[in-house]
Design an enzyme around this catalytic site. Sequence first.
Site, mmCIF file in Angstrom:
data_model
loop_
_atom_site.group_PDB
_atom_site.id
_atom_site.type_symbol
_atom_site.label_atom_id
_atom_site.label_comp_id
_atom_site.label_asym_id
_atom_site.label_seq_id
_atom_site.Cartn_x
_atom_site.Cartn_y
_atom_site.Cartn_z
ATOM 1 N N GLU A 32 47.376 34.615 53.632
ATOM 2 C CA GLU A 32 46.040 34.882 53.537
ATOM 3 C C GLU A 32 46.121 33.488 54.753
ATOM 4 O O GLU A 32 46.590 32.763 54.938
ATOM 5 C CB GLU A 32 45.969 34.320 52.043
ATOM 6 C CG GLU A 32 45.098 32.966 51.753
ATOM 7 C CD GLU A 32 43.683 34.193 51.945
ATOM 8 O OE1 GLU A 32 43.074 35.124 51.589
ATOM 9 O OE2 GLU A 32 42.880 33.638 52.433
ATOM 10 N N CYS B 217 17.282 41.517 31.077
ATOM 11 C CA CYS B 217 16.375 40.128 31.497
ATOM 12 C C CYS B 217 15.629 40.366 32.093
ATOM 13 O O CYS B 217 14.573 40.795 32.809
ATOM 14 C CB CYS B 217 17.633 40.015 32.613
ATOM 15 S SG CYS B 217 17.092 38.037 33.453
ATOM 16 N N CYS C 103 36.284 45.867 48.684
ATOM 17 C CA CYS C 103 35.021 46.071 47.830
ATOM 18 C C CYS C 103 34.039 46.594 48.418
ATOM 19 O O CYS C 103 32.941 46.048 48.580
ATOM 20 C CB CYS C 103 35.192 44.362 47.909
ATOM 21 S SG CYS C 103 35.220 43.749 49.756
#
Length: 460
Positions: free
Chosen positions: A335, A74, A411
Amino acid sequence: MADWKKNDIIETLIEDISETGEGIGKTDGFTWFIKDTVIGDKVEAKVMKTKKSYGFAKLERIITPSPARIEPRCPVARQCGGCQLQAMSYEEQLKYKERKIYNNLTRIGGFKDIPMLPIMGMDEPWRYRNKAQFPWGLDKEGNIIAGFYAGRSHTIIGCDDCLLGVEENRDVLQRIKSHMEKHGLTPYDEASHKGLIRHTLIRKGFKTGEIMVCQVINGKNLPHKDELVESLLEIPGMTSISLNINTEQTNVILGNKVENLYGPGYITDYIGKVKYRISPLSFYQVNPVQTEKLYGTALEYAGLTGGEVVWDLYCGIGTISLFLAQKAKKVYGVEIVPQAIDDARENAKLNGIENVEFFVGKAEEVLPEQFEKNHVYADVIVVDPPRKGCDEVCLETIVKMAPERVVYVSCDSATLARDMRYLADRGYEAVKVRGCDMFGWSSHVECVVLMQNCGLESKK
Ligand code: SAH
């Protein structure tokens, strides 16, 4: 103490990469963070800022390139805040990410024999994102540009073809730009809170080919909007076009109000066999190909045979819950964000999945309450928490419920290591650990872990 001053030139060998993707090198025990470098590079860098035991320096010259160094594809890789690892070959990124998981599990988690399976990399590490949000602005000459924010700032770097996004993005942006130029519409300026055209949100369903464009405006109306709709409809796959009204002086991209201009107000996509309806405001995984691999692995680790009761904590829009429901007796999802649960219920209905039930609330509150009051149990518990990991009350309840298996999707391998240690000290054994790369060219990595109950009695 460092006696380095600003603008001094240092020479160092890059030996590691920080959490945020900067290369790390040392001079006489003093640590330097140097952006745009790769492990194995010998570099010359200019001192920018120093603290007691570490400092930041800017890459000036590569003395000897690392064998892992490649030419960033890029053109704005260095200025743009999006990618941190564009100078590192994809193969090397995968090794680095695997090592990061391993190091965290050994150093923070204190695990010795980690049953690591090979990381799941992307077959094609470019153009994997199904979603892009481009801010609009003016360049130094006053030309209209769309692009991305530079690292740690809100300066816009012009770029209408991010190589992580779909090819159609460029076409969409060029049509919007022509529309702005033709009708004298101005890009939004954060500092003065003036100008109409804020971000453009573009999403594409990878399996369906459907495209959504949502234009955020700082006002109530978009002049000549029919003309823009007509132009955008020439792009193959265009399914949904809308305006989002955001007249607040905020760096939150989307406002609450959406005005539909064309189409049903949503696009559709699939992860595995499960169908999802995606509207401008709804959450959806940005890398659907790797999501399928990651959640497929979670499903495999859950080891379902059809008769199990499963809890999916931190369930978001229910992606994992719906995956699991196809092979379980019953799935409960928990949630904290109510809109995500609305979507989860909607998605369950859309797929005719009836053996799921969703709760709005904190995992660390809903689970203990359900366990103590309603005596629920679980054969398998899946967690997919945000970066900060699981709340201790949540882990404590998991141990009390003593499911046969805990599947942890993470994560952030540092908090994963901490939480795995908690479970390992209370009767669970780490059986499988596997990384999955969802965000190539960034330093993030996802991980899925299977922990097996070795002796705790289930509270069925
Ligand atoms: N598997 C989900 C994504 C999980 S991301 C999906 O596919 O949609 C982590 C989720 O945890 C987010 O949706 C976030 O809103 C939620 N969350 C954060 N803190 C929470 C808590 N204390 N209890 C329950 N959910 C929480």
